[in-house]
Design an enzyme around this catalytic site. Structure first.
Site, PDB file in Angstrom:
ATOM      1  N   ASP A 200      40.508  36.618  35.300  1.00 27.25           N
ATOM      2  CA  ASP A 200      41.780  36.697  34.585  1.00 27.25           C
ATOM      3  C   ASP A 200      41.709  37.745  33.484  1.00 27.25           C
ATOM      4  OD1 ASP A 200      44.352  36.119  33.871  1.00 27.25           O
ATOM      5  OD2 ASP A 200      43.892  34.222  32.876  1.00 27.25           O
TER       6      ASP A 200
ATOM      7  N   HIS B 162      43.876  46.469  36.991  1.00 28.19           N
ATOM      8  CA  HIS B 162      43.381  45.960  38.272  1.00 28.19           C
ATOM      9  C   HIS B 162      42.252  46.835  38.813  1.00 28.19           C
ATOM     10  CE1 HIS B 162      46.327  42.853  38.352  1.00 28.19           C
ATOM     11  NE2 HIS B 162      47.362  43.664  38.488  1.00 28.19           N
TER      12      HIS B 162
ATOM     13  N   LEU C 225      23.045  36.377  49.294  1.00 29.07           N
ATOM     14  CA  LEU C 225      24.246  35.870  48.629  1.00 29.07           C
ATOM     15  C   LEU C 225      25.440  35.854  49.586  1.00 29.07           C
ATOM     16  CD1 LEU C 225      25.934  35.205  46.003  1.00 29.07           C
ATOM     17  CD2 LEU C 225      26.198  37.691  45.752  1.00 29.07           C
TER      18      LEU C 225
END
Length: 238
Positions: A20, A37, A131
């Site tokens: 956020d 962004h 991962l």
């Protein structure tokens, strides 16, 4: 083989992040939201690399929610363009770091080219044992639960916690131990509602584009100092 872990055995296996603050980061600098962004994407790349180096097993990134369609068409289009860019450009990094990419979310509503790129990267990395990065794209916790109930019904199964869990988007992935939210907000924002019932939360005041691997490591260190009880009470036996 994956990279050796720098985490203690008690450390989190699965971390989810609500990324956020992109828009606020840009506004504070007098820049368009699109720049925020872009910087957020760079931060995500760095965090994925740090998570791999730390030895995390699973990392779920909240890329685009089912509610984010309410934003302007220009902003949505720009974000989807960044998603396309990420999927196409990060495949070599994933391969060199043994990272498996997976998707969580509703495929309906996503453009065919994004779905094709998403399927390609998921398929090309599915055999990696390092991962696992789960991209929560067009994802909403309520939507996932509703879709899971539909799957339970289609399969003719009785509705139970176990059967609903088996019908989630990625039922083999363990529930998140730690959920991080940046930008100082105290909301779940429809993220992993079912899986995060007993997750530990870490709220960071830093905006997402400012996040680095040291922030991730700090959040994990704080998590490691907590005692997880899952609703139970443990007596201090002396």
């Amino acid at each position: 083989m994956g990279k050796p872990s720098r985490l203690p055995e008690s450390g989190p296996a699965h971390v989810g992040i609500i990324m956020d603050g992109n828009g606020r980061w840009a506004r504070l600098r007098g820049l368009p939201r699109s720049r925020g962004h872009q910087e957020g994407l760079q931060a995500a790349r760095g965090i994925v690399q740090s998570a791999a180096e730390l030895g995390l097993s699973y990392l779920t990134l909240y890329v685009f929610s089912t509610e984010n369609w309410k934003r302007t068409s220009d902003e949505v289009g720009f974000i989807m363009g960044l998603v396309r860019q990420y999927l196409k450009k990060e495949i070599d990094f994933c391969k060199s770091n043994f990272i498996r990419v997976r998707h969580a979310g509703n495929r309906k509503g996503l453009d065919e080219d994004i779905l094709n790129d998403l399927d390609d990267v998921c398929r090309e990395t599915e055999h990696f044992s390092g991962l696992q990065v789960i991209l929560a794209l067009n994802y909403g916790g309520r939507d996932e639960i509703i879709r899971a109930i539909g799957k339970v019904t289609e399969r003719g199964l009785p509705l139970s916690e176990e059967n609903l869990t088996l019908c989630l988007d990625n039922p083999d992935i363990p529930e998140p131990d730690l959920i991080i939210r940046t930008a100082g907000e105290f909301r779940t924002s429809n993220f992993l509602l079912w899986q995060g019932a007993y997750s530990e939360y870490h709220i960071s005041s830093k905006l997402w584009p400012d996040w680095t691997g040291s922030d991730l490591e700090e959040a994990i260190n704080i998590y490691n100092m907590r005692e997880r009880r899952f609703g139970a009470v443990y007596e201090d036996v002396r």
